[in-house]
Every structure is written in structure tokens, then in C-alpha cells.
Design an enzyme around this catalytic site. Sequence first.
Site, PDB file in Angstrom:
ATOM      1  N   GLY A 290       0.830  -1.191   0.000  1.00  0.00           N
ATOM      2  CA  GLY A 290       0.000   0.000   0.000  1.00  0.00           C
ATOM      3  C   GLY A 290       0.871   1.249   0.000  1.00  0.00           C
ATOM      4  N   CYS A 291       0.327   2.342   0.483  1.00  0.00           N
ATOM      5  CA  CYS A 291       1.075   3.602   0.526  1.00  0.00           C
ATOM      6  C   CYS A 291       2.347   3.422   1.347  1.00  0.00           C
ATOM      7  CB  CYS A 291       0.203   4.696   1.137  1.00  0.00           C
ATOM      8  SG  CYS A 291       1.083   6.260   1.328  1.00  0.00           S
ATOM      9  N   PHE A 292       3.468   3.795   0.773  1.00  0.00           N
ATOM     10  CA  PHE A 292       4.740   3.528   1.443  1.00  0.00           C
ATOM     11  C   PHE A 292       4.945   4.309   2.725  1.00  0.00           C
ATOM     12  CE2 PHE A 292       6.874   5.905  -2.392  1.00  0.00           C
ATOM     13  CZ  PHE A 292       6.301   7.105  -2.046  1.00  0.00           C
TER      14      PHE A 292
END
Length: 160
Positions: A10-12
Site C-alpha cells: 500500500g502507501c509507502f
Amino acid sequence: MLAKAIFAAGCFWGVQAVFDNVPGVIATRVGYIGGVIQNPTYRQVCTGITGHAEAVEITYNPNMVSYSQLLDVFFASHNPTTPNRQGGDVGTQYRSAVFYLNDEQKQTAALKIEEENLSGRWKNPVVTELLPAKSFYQAEDYHQNYLKKQEKGAWMPRGK
């Protein structure tokens, strides 16, 4: 000797924050991996056409934390059964993936994926990709430790 691991979940920003709190993790950096162009930018990756995933490269001390333990954190920190999605983040750049750096990591991750599928913990099968790590491109500076910067008020305009 230190070792490295690369995960996409997902979003880092959130993934980096999770691994920064793991004892034995020495450093993390966010970036892009698994795509078809060199030195992609955030804007390019967000289009979904580069094939890159937002990922975190983890430098760790294997005497303090094992690769298998890092995989446990990885699977506990996101839903590995949703293809190209984590929460409200949708797109191929948000896919679940383990980018292995050697055969030992590949075997360990394959066993962990099988273990997760057999655990009964998930309603749907694990879709985490298991891919060889090729070029990891560090993301822009403003993405590095983004959530820590927000906690410190780095986003606040000067004078407020």
C-alpha cells in the site's frame, strides 16, 4: 553484517512507519520498484502505467530480527488478499508484494505466503506477489519519513 528486505503493502508512508518501529531495523527508505522505466517520479508511478509499486527498503540486523519476523510484520500490517488496493488507496502501485534479494528470501517468503493462506486468518486467498528485486528507485525527499515529519509539524506553514 546488515541485510536488506523490500516490501510493498500500500502507501509507502504507512509501511515505512510500521517498520521503523521494529527492533533490529536500522534504516528504511521509500521508493519505487517493479516497473518498466528508470528513475520514475511519484507522478509517473501514480498513473499506474509504469508498473512500479510503492515500496520500502529495509536495512536490518539479522542478529536482532530475522527475515521471517519481518515477513510476519509485513503480513500483519496490511490486507494481503486485496489485489492492487489497501484501504482507500487503489491502483497497481499499492499492490502487496515481496521483492526478494536472494534465493533464501524467495523460499522464506514463499513458505510464509503458504502459511498465511493455510492460517484461516483470511477470507480470501493471499495475492501478495513474490518477485525478484531489480532496481529500487528512492522516492523524492518529501516522501522519506513523511509521517514522522507530520508528527513534528513539518507540514505547518512558517509563522503559524
